[in-house]
Motif scaffolding. Structure first.
Motif, PDB file in Angstrom:
ATOM      1  N   UNK A  98       0.842  -1.206   0.000  1.00  0.00           N
ATOM      2  CA  UNK A  98       0.000   0.000   0.000  1.00  0.00           C
ATOM      3  C   UNK A  98       0.871   1.248   0.000  1.00  0.00           C
ATOM      4  N   UNK A  99       0.505   2.224  -0.850  1.00  0.00           N
ATOM      5  CA  UNK A  99       1.220   3.495  -0.905  1.00  0.00           C
ATOM      6  C   UNK A  99       0.217   4.602  -1.191  1.00  0.00           C
ATOM      7  N   UNK A 100       0.158   5.579  -0.289  1.00  0.00           N
ATOM      8  CA  UNK A 100      -0.782   6.681  -0.459  1.00  0.00           C
ATOM      9  C   UNK A 100      -0.162   7.974   0.043  1.00  0.00           C
ATOM     10  N   UNK A 101      -0.624   9.083  -0.540  1.00  0.00           N
ATOM     11  CA  UNK A 101      -0.160  10.412  -0.144  1.00  0.00           C
ATOM     12  C   UNK A 101      -1.380  11.250   0.208  1.00  0.00           C
ATOM     13  N   UNK A 102      -1.380  11.806   1.423  1.00  0.00           N
ATOM     14  CA  UNK A 102      -2.481  12.650   1.874  1.00  0.00           C
ATOM     15  C   UNK A 102      -1.898  13.997   2.306  1.00  0.00           C
ATOM     16  N   UNK A 103      -2.206  15.043   1.547  1.00  0.00           N
ATOM     17  CA  UNK A 103      -1.655  16.376   1.843  1.00  0.00           C
ATOM     18  C   UNK A 103      -2.732  17.342   2.329  1.00  0.00           C
ATOM     19  N   UNK A 104      -3.915  16.838   2.560  1.00  0.00           N
ATOM     20  CA  UNK A 104      -5.033  17.689   2.974  1.00  0.00           C
ATOM     21  C   UNK A 104      -4.831  18.166   4.414  1.00  0.00           C
ATOM     22  N   UNK A 105      -4.730  19.478   4.651  1.00  0.00           N
ATOM     23  CA  UNK A 105      -4.538  19.978   6.024  1.00  0.00           C
ATOM     24  C   UNK A 105      -5.652  19.552   6.975  1.00  0.00           C
ATOM     25  N   UNK A 106      -6.903  19.528   6.489  1.00  0.00           N
ATOM     26  CA  UNK A 106      -8.014  19.098   7.340  1.00  0.00           C
ATOM     27  C   UNK A 106      -7.813  17.671   7.810  1.00  0.00           C
ATOM     28  N   UNK A 107      -7.369  16.825   6.887  1.00  0.00           N
ATOM     29  CA  UNK A 107      -7.132  15.428   7.227  1.00  0.00           C
ATOM     30  C   UNK A 107      -5.933  15.266   8.150  1.00  0.00           C
ATOM     31  N   UNK A 108      -4.844  15.948   7.825  1.00  0.00           N
ATOM     32  CA  UNK A 108      -3.591  15.766   8.568  1.00  0.00           C
ATOM     33  C   UNK A 108      -3.649  16.311   9.989  1.00  0.00           C
ATOM     34  N   UNK A 109      -4.224  17.503  10.145  1.00  0.00           N
ATOM     35  CA  UNK A 109      -4.135  18.193  11.433  1.00  0.00           C
ATOM     36  C   UNK A 109      -5.387  18.103  12.296  1.00  0.00           C
ATOM     37  N   UNK A 110      -6.494  17.670  11.706  1.00  0.00           N
ATOM     38  CA  UNK A 110      -7.731  17.577  12.492  1.00  0.00           C
ATOM     39  C   UNK A 110      -8.276  16.159  12.524  1.00  0.00           C
ATOM     40  N   UNK A 111      -8.515  15.586  11.336  1.00  0.00           N
ATOM     41  CA  UNK A 111      -9.204  14.295  11.295  1.00  0.00           C
ATOM     42  C   UNK A 111      -8.324  13.143  11.778  1.00  0.00           C
ATOM     43  N   UNK A 112      -7.067  13.091  11.334  1.00  0.00           N
ATOM     44  CA  UNK A 112      -6.203  11.983  11.763  1.00  0.00           C
ATOM     45  C   UNK A 112      -5.972  11.977  13.277  1.00  0.00           C
TER      46      UNK A 112
END
Length: 339
Positions: free
Chosen positions: A20-34
């Motif tokens: 598996x290889x994925x890139x997530x650069x969404x600030x909402x995802x990185x700093x709030x949702x995760x």
């Protein structure tokens, strides 16, 4: 058909090499949702299989679709002069949508937490996500609705295809690059729409309406046939049965996407055509030529039912094949050979 094998031996061998290889650069995802999901996942017991979390979230999305279908079957509930959807329904749908989104974000973390990550889990997750697209978009349509102050069923069809193509393009990109670039729009839309459902119950649907239109270029054979059916339908089928028509399109799309994901994960060549195109072509030809125009409604319902049965059969068989191949249970962390 009960024992039909959809995944070839070559593909099974390809799954063994998959990483598996994925890139997530969404600030909402990185700093709030995760961070939020990292906290929530600790609530789940370590014996709970990640696929159960995934499937539970999917069932919530389906439940929302069915709930809105009951209270707003033809998308006229938001129009002036029609009986509106009760406020409590918006609140329930909003809460369940956010829970479903949370479960979709937590399942992978539960897999890593329990050391149970497998290619089957990713395929199961993304496969259900592909089918969730139509349930989610059609449920959102009830906020705007039809009528003099609403959005036409064809505009909603264009919106549906924007979502469907965005989803399949991200996986087509992964098919070619090996990396899944997670779209920003997914997290933003899920959080926003969950909030909008609840606020709609407070301020009313009229406060959220704003006309919109999407220009979309249809190059795909499947899309071309659907557009031909819509434009030359003798009974204006999309106007009469929009919910069933959307569901039929979304289910066929999910099957096409799942086959692409299987090929992508197994590093095998993707088939040019999907067999679901054959009955669709025959129906469109029969209806638009006038041969079966009198039974157009029945053919739509038959096609929707046939696509659903075919897609469910495909999903069950693929999950069973991969479960047997990896010697795991799809909904349990217990090993098949354990006591």
């Amino acid at each position: 058909m009960a024992g039909y094998e959809y995944v070839s031996p070559e593909q099974l061998a390809g799954f063994d090499k998959y990483k598996y290889s994925a890139v997530d650069t969404n600030p909402l995802s990185l700093y709030i949702m995760h961070p939020f999901w990292n906290t929530i996942v600790k609530v789940f017991p370590t014996w709970l299989a990640p696929n159960l979390i995934t499937f539970s979230g999917f069932l919530l999305v389906v439940f929302n679709f069915l709930l809105m279908a009951y209270f707003d079957p033809d998308f006229y509930a938001s129009a002036p002069g029609h009986k509106h959807v009760p406020d409590w329904v918006w609140i329930v749908v909003g809460i369940l949508n956010f829970i479903a989104y949370t479960l979709d974000g937590v399942d992978g973390k539960q897999a890593r937490r329990t050391n149970s990550s497998t290619p089957l889990g990713e395929l199961f997750d993304h496969g259900l996500d592909s089918w969730s697209c139509v349930y989610f978009v059609v449920t959102v349509y009830s906020i705007f609705g039809r009528g003099s102050t609403g959005v036409s069923v064809f505009v909603l069809y264009l919106l549906l295809w924007v979502v469907l193509f965005s989803f399949i393009l991200s996986h087509w990109e992964k098919y070619n690059t090996g990396i899944l670039f997670l779209p920003w729009g997914y997290d933003i839309s899920q959080v926003t729409i969950s909030f909008v459902y609840i606020v709609t119950a407070v301020v009313g649907v009229e406060a959220w309406y704003e006309p919109f239109l999407f220009n979309f270029l249809y190059r795909d054979l499947f899309t071309t046939m659907i557009i031909a059916w819509i434009l030359w339908s003798p009974s204006d089928i999309l106007e009469i049965h929009p919910r069933v028509f959307y569901f039929m399109v979304g289910t066929a799309f999910a099957n096409i996407t799942c086959q692409l994901i299987v090929c992508q994960m197994s590093s095998t060549r993707c088939p040019t055509l999907n067999w679901l195109l054959v009955p669709l072509f025959l129906v469109v030809l029969a209806v638009n030529s006038g041969i079966a125009s009198s039974i157009e409604n029945g053919l739509l319902y038959t096609l929707a039912a046939a696509f659903t049965v075919a897609h469910v059969h495909y999903g069950v068989r693929v999950v069973k094949q991969l479960s047997n191949h990896f010697q795991i249970y799809p909904f349990s962390l217990k090993k098949p050979n354990s006591d």
